[in-house]
Scaffold this motif. Structure first.
Motif, short mmCIF file in Angstrom:
data_model
loop_
_atom_site.label_atom_id
_atom_site.label_comp_id
_atom_site.label_asym_id
_atom_site.label_seq_id
_atom_site.Cartn_x
_atom_site.Cartn_y
_atom_site.Cartn_z
N VAL A 31 -15.13 16.72 -3.17
CA VAL A 31 -15.61 17.12 -4.50
C VAL A 31 -17.12 17.30 -4.50
CG1 VAL A 31 -15.90 16.36 -6.89
CG2 VAL A 31 -13.70 16.11 -5.77
N LEU A 32 -17.85 16.32 -3.96
CA LEU A 32 -19.30 16.31 -4.07
C LEU A 32 -19.96 17.42 -3.26
CD1 LEU A 32 -20.08 12.49 -4.06
CD2 LEU A 32 -19.72 14.02 -5.99
N ARG A 33 -19.34 17.88 -2.19
CA ARG A 33 -19.96 18.95 -1.42
C ARG A 33 -19.87 20.29 -2.14
NH1 ARG A 33 -15.56 19.84 3.48
NH2 ARG A 33 -13.86 20.63 2.16
N GLY A 34 -19.05 20.37 -3.20
CA GLY A 34 -18.95 21.58 -3.99
C GLY A 34 -17.74 22.41 -3.64
N PRO A 35 -17.34 23.31 -4.54
CA PRO A 35 -16.13 24.11 -4.32
C PRO A 35 -16.33 25.19 -3.27
CG PRO A 35 -17.24 24.79 -6.33
CD PRO A 35 -17.98 23.58 -5.84
N ALA A 36 -15.24 25.51 -2.59
CA ALA A 36 -15.24 26.62 -1.64
C ALA A 36 -14.92 27.92 -2.36
CB ALA A 36 -14.22 26.36 -0.54
N VAL A 37 -15.29 29.02 -1.75
CA VAL A 37 -15.00 30.33 -2.33
C VAL A 37 -13.65 30.82 -1.80
CG1 VAL A 37 -15.72 32.74 -2.47
CG2 VAL A 37 -17.43 30.92 -2.58
N LYS A 38 -12.81 31.22 -2.73
CA LYS A 38 -11.51 31.80 -2.40
C LYS A 38 -11.49 33.23 -2.90
CE LYS A 38 -6.58 30.99 -3.25
NZ LYS A 38 -5.60 30.13 -3.96
N ARG A 39 -10.92 34.14 -2.14
CA ARG A 39 -10.90 35.55 -2.52
C ARG A 39 -9.46 36.06 -2.54
NH1 ARG A 39 -16.15 37.69 -2.07
NH2 ARG A 39 -17.59 36.25 -1.01
N ILE A 40 -9.11 36.77 -3.63
CA ILE A 40 -7.79 37.39 -3.70
C ILE A 40 -7.93 38.79 -4.28
CG2 ILE A 40 -6.60 35.17 -4.03
CD1 ILE A 40 -6.21 36.03 -6.98
N THR A 41 -6.99 39.65 -3.96
CA THR A 41 -6.94 40.99 -4.52
C THR A 41 -5.72 41.10 -5.42
OG1 THR A 41 -8.03 41.94 -2.58
CG2 THR A 41 -6.79 43.45 -3.99
N VAL A 42 -5.93 41.60 -6.65
CA VAL A 42 -4.84 41.71 -7.62
C VAL A 42 -4.69 43.17 -8.05
CG1 VAL A 42 -3.94 40.95 -9.84
CG2 VAL A 42 -5.32 39.38 -8.45
N PRO A 43 -3.62 43.84 -7.65
CA PRO A 43 -3.40 45.23 -8.08
C PRO A 43 -2.95 45.27 -9.55
CG PRO A 43 -2.15 44.70 -6.08
CD PRO A 43 -2.61 43.41 -6.68
N LEU A 44 -3.53 46.18 -10.32
CA LEU A 44 -3.15 46.37 -11.72
C LEU A 44 -2.72 47.82 -11.92
CD1 LEU A 44 -5.98 44.44 -13.62
CD2 LEU A 44 -3.79 43.57 -12.80
#
Length: 413
Positions: free
Chosen positions: A169-182
């Motif tokens: 928690v203390l080191r901070g959140p990681a970046v997650k990437r997703i692609t969402v077709p609309l």
């Protein structure tokens, strides 16, 4: 009245567990009422008292300094107690298997010790020596050694899990990437990136330093738009304004948009809506804005119903052009059903923390349609972030924190 009985039942369960843990880790591992037993007893009294104190202080709006004093030890004890319970239960299973490895009931005694004795004979002293076997002290019992071994292993395992979860928690959140077709997203908006952050939970535990790490992480992704989908704070504006201040540095092409979560209503939603507006965010209180190629809407959290400020989907979505794609910011995943009715293409939510502390994910799954990740309900997609921070214990186990960059994709591209 029902709430009172629930609280009493929870307190009884907490007391029963701590008594059980005290028996296994203190009474069964010490001999007599010496200082080790007294010290262990003090720990198992202070731990639950601080835990309850941390919860009560936050909900009762105690002075912020008092909240900060009791929050860290109290909430960490909460997480430690949870995993200590699991470890002790595992110990109950393996205990019979270990008995065979500890030999006889009483462990071997040390060899007899030879001592010299002097005696006098006749008129003059005559020195003679004899060997006297001093009785050895009884050795530790197999039961005592087994109790100490299992207790030490359980304590180390629980402490290790909590330490690792706290660091996460203390080191901070990681970046997650997703692609969402609309389907209705025009080609001009293909590749539009929304940085989704939820459940930062700035308060007596996570403060300004944590907020700075979250801001730096979001800005590093260079998003087109930032969506803060609720549970930003746990506390009042006067207490937490300095902690929230770094969020004024959030940068994106189209700005930062905010919707309330349930904890905003516990903390005073109206003052917080005004404050986030002052630091540069755009609150969407049952409102909608056109982002050029698609509509961005936001609704109040369902907890706002108790304050006369609940979600109003008609106001946010009712008169829109349904030929345009719509992205909805709504704190809780359970709001997806109304989103489906109103023809929303994508709902962005948080709230669940992904369960935060395993096996909390099973509890979260019982109360939410989706716990984390991307899911589909009819023609509407739902993405649920695990959140950036943590509520209560600053610990995550099996549910790492994240900031998600959602890239919208046009099926016409």
């Amino acid at each position: 009245m029902v709430a009172v009985f629930v609280v009493l039942a929870v307190l009884a369960a907490v007391a029963a567990f701590h008594h059980y843990a005290w028996r296994r880790l203190v009474r069964d591992t010490t001999v007599g009422p010496g200082w080790p037993r007294r010290a262990g007893t003090a720990v198992f009294v202070a731990g639950p008292v601080l835990m309850v104190g941390a919860l009560v202080a936050e909900r009762a709006g105690a002075p912020f300094l008092l909240q900060r004093i009791v929050a860290w030890p109290g909430f960490l004890w909460m997480a430690f107690a949870l995993y200590l319970l699991f470890a002790l239960l595992v110990g109950e299973v393996v205990r019979p298997l270990l008995r065979r490895f500890f030999g006889p009931e009483r462990l071997p005694l040390p060899e007899p010790v030879a001592r010299t004795a002097r005696r006098e004979a006749g008129a003059g002293p005559v020195a003679t020596t004899t060997t006297v076997l001093a009785p050895p002290s009884p050795g530790p019992t197999r039961r005592l050694v087994l109790a100490r071994t299992v207790g030490a292993a359980a304590t180390v395992a629980a402490a290790g899990v909590v330490a690792g979860g706290t660091y996460g928690v203390l080191r901070g959140p990681a970046v997650k990437r997703i692609t969402v077709p609309l389907a209705r997203l025009p080609r001009a908006a293909h590749g539009f990136r929304i940085a989704v952050v939820s459940d930062i939970h700035l308060g007596p535990v996570l403060g300004r330093g944590f907020a700075e790490r979250v801001v730096d992480t979001i800005n590093s992704t260079q998003p087109d738009l930032i969506a803060v989908v609720g549970d930003l704070v746990d506390g009042s504006v006067p207490d937490l304004a300095p902690a929230v201040a770094p969020l004024a540095r959030l940068r994106s092409r189209h700005g930062t948009y905010f919707v309330t979560g349930n904890h905003e209503y516990y903390s005073g939603a109206d003052p917080w809506v005004e404050h986030v507006r002052e630091i540069g965010m755009h609150p969407l209180e049952n409102a909608r804005v056109e982002m050029g190629a698609f509509d961005l809407a936001g609704v109040n959290d369902i907890s706002g119903k108790s304050y006369g400020e609940g979600p109003d989907y008609g106001k946010a979505l009712g008169d829109r052009d349904r030929s345009r794609a719509a992205v909805l910011l709504a704190h809780q995943p359970v709001m997806i059903h109304e989103a489906v009715k109103h023809g929303v293409d994508l709902q962005l939510s948080g709230h669940t923390h992904g369960g935060q502390l395993w096996p909390g994910n099973f509890v979260a799954a019982a109360a939410n349609p989706t716990v984390a990740g991307l899911d589909r309900y009819g023609d509407t997609q739902l993405y649920v972030s695990r959140g950036a921070g943590a509520w209560g214990p600053p610990v995550r186990v099996g549910a790492p924190s994240d900031i998600t960059v959602v890239e919208l994709a046009s099926k016409r591209a």
